[in-house]
Design a protein around this motif. Sequence first.
Motif, PDB file in Angstrom:
ATOM      1  N   ARG A 170       0.844  -3.225   4.689  1.00 49.46           N
ATOM      2  CA  ARG A 170       0.130  -2.021   4.006  1.00 49.46           C
ATOM      3  C   ARG A 170      -0.837  -1.190   4.933  1.00 49.46           C
ATOM      4  NH1 ARG A 170       0.290  -6.056   0.582  1.00 49.46           N
ATOM      5  NH2 ARG A 170       1.476  -5.957  -1.344  1.00 49.46           N
ATOM      6  N   GLU A 171      -1.747  -1.848   5.761  1.00 50.10           N
ATOM      7  CA  GLU A 171      -2.564  -1.178   6.615  1.00 50.10           C
ATOM      8  C   GLU A 171      -1.761  -0.407   7.786  1.00 50.10           C
ATOM      9  OE1 GLU A 171      -6.598  -3.673   6.621  1.00 50.10           O
ATOM     10  OE2 GLU A 171      -4.843  -4.667   7.661  1.00 50.10           O
ATOM     11  N   MET A 172      -0.749  -1.153   8.436  1.00 50.10           N
ATOM     12  CA  MET A 172       0.221  -0.418   9.566  1.00 50.10           C
ATOM     13  C   MET A 172       0.740   0.658   8.857  1.00 50.10           C
ATOM     14  SD  MET A 172       1.539  -3.512  11.883  1.00 50.10           S
ATOM     15  CE  MET A 172       2.315  -4.592  10.720  1.00 50.10           C
ATOM     16  N   ASN A 173       1.393   0.591   7.669  1.00 52.05           N
ATOM     17  CA  ASN A 173       2.076   1.687   7.246  1.00 52.05           C
ATOM     18  C   ASN A 173       1.218   2.797   6.646  1.00 52.05           C
ATOM     19  OD1 ASN A 173       4.570   0.401   8.021  1.00 52.05           O
ATOM     20  ND2 ASN A 173       5.298   0.263   6.076  1.00 52.05           N
ATOM     21  N   CYS A 174      -0.068   2.567   6.386  1.00 51.40           N
ATOM     22  CA  CYS A 174      -0.695   3.908   6.056  1.00 51.40           C
ATOM     23  C   CYS A 174      -1.083   4.816   7.194  1.00 51.40           C
ATOM     24  CB  CYS A 174      -2.396   3.147   5.336  1.00 51.40           C
ATOM     25  SG  CYS A 174      -3.505   4.591   5.146  1.00 51.40           S
ATOM     26  N   VAL A 175      -1.353   3.758   8.311  1.00 47.78           N
ATOM     27  CA  VAL A 175      -1.598   4.725   9.535  1.00 47.78           C
ATOM     28  C   VAL A 175      -0.326   5.527   9.955  1.00 47.78           C
ATOM     29  CG1 VAL A 175      -2.020   4.448  11.895  1.00 47.78           C
ATOM     30  CG2 VAL A 175      -3.247   3.285  10.271  1.00 47.78           C
ATOM     31  N   ARG A 176       0.903   4.743   9.684  1.00 51.31           N
ATOM     32  CA  ARG A 176       2.045   5.440  10.340  1.00 51.31           C
ATOM     33  C   ARG A 176       2.512   6.817   9.512  1.00 51.31           C
ATOM     34  NH1 ARG A 176       5.121  -0.547  10.461  1.00 51.31           N
ATOM     35  NH2 ARG A 176       4.863  -0.945  12.672  1.00 51.31           N
ATOM     36  N   LYS A 177       2.280   6.449   8.129  1.00 50.09           N
ATOM     37  CA  LYS A 177       2.533   7.696   7.235  1.00 50.09           C
ATOM     38  C   LYS A 177       1.663   9.036   7.613  1.00 50.09           C
ATOM     39  CE  LYS A 177       3.202   4.878   3.043  1.00 50.09           C
ATOM     40  NZ  LYS A 177       2.604   4.513   1.994  1.00 50.09           N
ATOM     41  N   HIS A 178       0.325   8.652   7.924  1.00 49.13           N
ATOM     42  CA  HIS A 178      -0.260   9.937   8.448  1.00 49.13           C
ATOM     43  C   HIS A 178      -0.351  10.326   9.757  1.00 49.13           C
ATOM     44  CE1 HIS A 178      -2.033   8.505   4.400  1.00 49.13           C
ATOM     45  NE2 HIS A 178      -2.444   9.786   4.165  1.00 49.13           N
ATOM     46  N   LEU A 179       0.426   9.850  10.554  1.00 38.68           N
ATOM     47  CA  LEU A 179       0.762  10.305  11.731  1.00 38.68           C
ATOM     48  C   LEU A 179       2.270  10.722  11.910  1.00 38.68           C
ATOM     49  CD1 LEU A 179      -1.125   7.569  14.146  1.00 38.68           C
ATOM     50  CD2 LEU A 179      -2.010   9.832  13.215  1.00 38.68           C
ATOM     51  N   SER A 180       2.997  11.032  11.088  1.00 35.26           N
ATOM     52  CA  SER A 180       4.475  11.315  10.849  1.00 35.26           C
ATOM     53  C   SER A 180       4.562  12.454   9.997  1.00 35.26           C
ATOM     54  CB  SER A 180       5.203   9.843  10.397  1.00 35.26           C
ATOM     55  OG  SER A 180       6.649  10.232  10.033  1.00 35.26           O
ATOM     56  N   ARG A 181       5.749  13.127  10.213  1.00 34.27           N
ATOM     57  CA  ARG A 181       6.192  14.152   9.490  1.00 34.27           C
ATOM     58  C   ARG A 181       7.352  14.151   8.514  1.00 34.27           C
ATOM     59  NH1 ARG A 181       7.567  18.683  13.466  1.00 34.27           N
ATOM     60  NH2 ARG A 181       7.840  17.349  15.034  1.00 34.27           N
ATOM     61  N   LEU A 182       7.609  12.531   8.366  1.00 31.26           N
ATOM     62  CA  LEU A 182       8.727  12.013   7.505  1.00 31.26           C
ATOM     63  C   LEU A 182       8.057  11.134   6.661  1.00 31.26           C
ATOM     64  CD1 LEU A 182      11.880  12.178   9.599  1.00 31.26           C
ATOM     65  CD2 LEU A 182      11.655  13.754   7.953  1.00 31.26           C
ATOM     66  N   LYS A 183       7.287  10.210   6.914  1.00 34.04           N
ATOM     67  CA  LYS A 183       7.003   9.306   6.098  1.00 34.04           C
ATOM     68  C   LYS A 183       6.167   9.543   5.015  1.00 34.04           C
ATOM     69  CE  LYS A 183       7.547   5.916  10.093  1.00 34.04           C
ATOM     70  NZ  LYS A 183       7.717   6.909  11.290  1.00 34.04           N
ATOM     71  N   GLY A 184       5.560   8.549   4.442  1.00 32.49           N
ATOM     72  CA  GLY A 184       4.947   8.797   3.047  1.00 32.49           C
ATOM     73  C   GLY A 184       5.439   9.903   2.197  1.00 32.49           C
ATOM     74  N   GLY A 185       6.562   9.874   1.850  1.00 33.39           N
ATOM     75  CA  GLY A 185       7.090  10.906   1.017  1.00 33.39           C
ATOM     76  C   GLY A 185       7.626  12.316   1.583  1.00 33.39           C
ATOM     77  N   GLN A 186       7.137  12.400   2.794  1.00 30.75           N
ATOM     78  CA  GLN A 186       7.730  13.564   3.291  1.00 30.75           C
ATOM     79  C   GLN A 186       8.947  13.921   3.498  1.00 30.75           C
ATOM     80  OE1 GLN A 186       4.370  15.033   6.263  1.00 30.75           O
ATOM     81  NE2 GLN A 186       4.266  12.580   6.632  1.00 30.75           N
ATOM     82  N   LEU A 187       9.917  13.069   3.795  1.00 25.85           N
ATOM     83  CA  LEU A 187      11.212  13.286   3.739  1.00 25.85           C
ATOM     84  C   LEU A 187      11.971  13.652   2.342  1.00 25.85           C
ATOM     85  CD1 LEU A 187      13.962  12.966   5.099  1.00 25.85           C
ATOM     86  CD2 LEU A 187      14.155  10.625   4.679  1.00 25.85           C
ATOM     87  N   ALA A 188      11.652  13.039   1.511  1.00 27.49           N
ATOM     88  CA  ALA A 188      11.849  13.599  -0.027  1.00 27.49           C
ATOM     89  C   ALA A 188      11.455  14.804  -0.341  1.00 27.49           C
ATOM     90  CB  ALA A 188      11.571  12.495  -1.225  1.00 27.49           C
ATOM     91  N   ALA A 189      10.380  15.333  -0.018  1.00 27.97           N
ATOM     92  CA  ALA A 189       9.673  16.619  -0.143  1.00 27.97           C
ATOM     93  C   ALA A 189      10.432  17.719   0.513  1.00 27.97           C
ATOM     94  CB  ALA A 189       8.287  16.626   0.245  1.00 27.97           C
ATOM     95  N   ALA A 190      10.943  17.090   1.985  1.00 22.59           N
ATOM     96  CA  ALA A 190      11.843  18.018   2.434  1.00 22.59           C
ATOM     97  C   ALA A 190      13.251  18.308   1.969  1.00 22.59           C
ATOM     98  CB  ALA A 190      11.997  17.592   3.824  1.00 22.59           C
TER      99      ALA A 190
END
Length: 435
Positions: free
Chosen positions: A161-181
């Motif tokens: 969870r910690e790793m992926n929290c960081v990954r989400k905020h350093l990405s333009r696709l993760k953390g729901g951003q692919l679906a938003a696109a």
Amino acid sequence: MNPIADPRALLERLFRVAVRRAQPSETLAAHLPPAPKGRTLVLGAGKAAGAMAHALEAAWPEGAPMSGLVVTRYGHTPPRPKGLPERIEIMEASHPVPDEASRIAAVRTHAMTRGLCEDDLVVCLISGGGSALLTLPVAGLDLADKQRINRELLESGADIREMNCVRKHLSRLKGGQLAAACWPAQVVTLAISDVPGDDVSVIASGPTVEDATSCRDALGILARYSIAVPEAVHAALAEGKLETPKPGDKRFARNSVHLIATPHESLLAAAEEARRLGMETRILSDDIEGESREVGKVHAALARYALRDGNSRTSPLLLLSGGETTVTVRSQPAGSLRGRGGRAGEFCMGLAHALQGEPGVWALAADTDGIDGVEDNAGAFVMPDTIARGRGAGLTLADHLERNDAYGYFSALGDLFVTGPTHTNVNDFRALLIL
């Protein structure tokens, strides 16, 4: 034939039953949406993405158009079934640390979302490993930065969870951003869970799911594990400029998520097979977390307790568990050899060290994707004579534990468990047989 006569073969059999339960060819078709009025686009990433794409192609209605792109780990594309038409392109990239192919796959994926309309359907095939395989860094962060940050996270002892929290905020696709696109198209996510608790926002860093974590959370994790990011990126996080879509965002109103395979279901399949073979079976948990070697010690304590309580049993006992443990890589003196291995091997070292040759306990720990960390083995076996055979080969288990060198230890004993890619991923599988 008595299955208990060969404990090692029995443990392998149960692993393969668990993996078979998580195969997309067995589970995906039941979760498909109807074909849309518009076009169907398939996007996805993960170690199971190739097998999921094949299963989708086989189950999709004949004559209904479909196209798309998924990315999986190098060597994890299964053979295409004879006669199956190819409608979804499968790319391969690096895992667990992304490479240029990961970036290219992400750029192409993002580009495919342009021009979607309300009549269109996007089917997203998501499985563990997608975080590295689909890498589109935020402004101010290049691929080399992402690679370094990934390595440091993997070696820090941070949980998924910690790793992926960081990954989400350093990405333009993760953390729901692919679906938003993909908005305003309908998005249906078919996911295979490889995370404790089956939290879909964590699987592959949740590219199609709203994200409840924040830039502040990501900064706290980076500070906790002393992981640096470029100054401009740190400032953007501090100002909240890299925030991800949050629950309630209207762009997710037409989205749905279906888990087509989970760790619990695979453990249930293994337990059912064990009971059919005459064993008393207990599933400890499917979401165990913590340091791998420490989890091994706890399992050793449970095995010892079961041995003491053996007079009350009339059959062998099997203990099953799953989840995702972590390994904190120890710093090594200059000039010393760095160890090799992953979570499953580290668990096995911790278990063997705690058991100290306890008679009557056999174990297998393996990653269900067939790859333990970055090595070519899925995991390793532990037997009553593991430490004794190690000493006979001139090995000291404590030394290998200190160097995180499970691969070196179990390889020398011939006790690595090698399966090759399984084309699915429901995380750790652990089985202890107590006779």
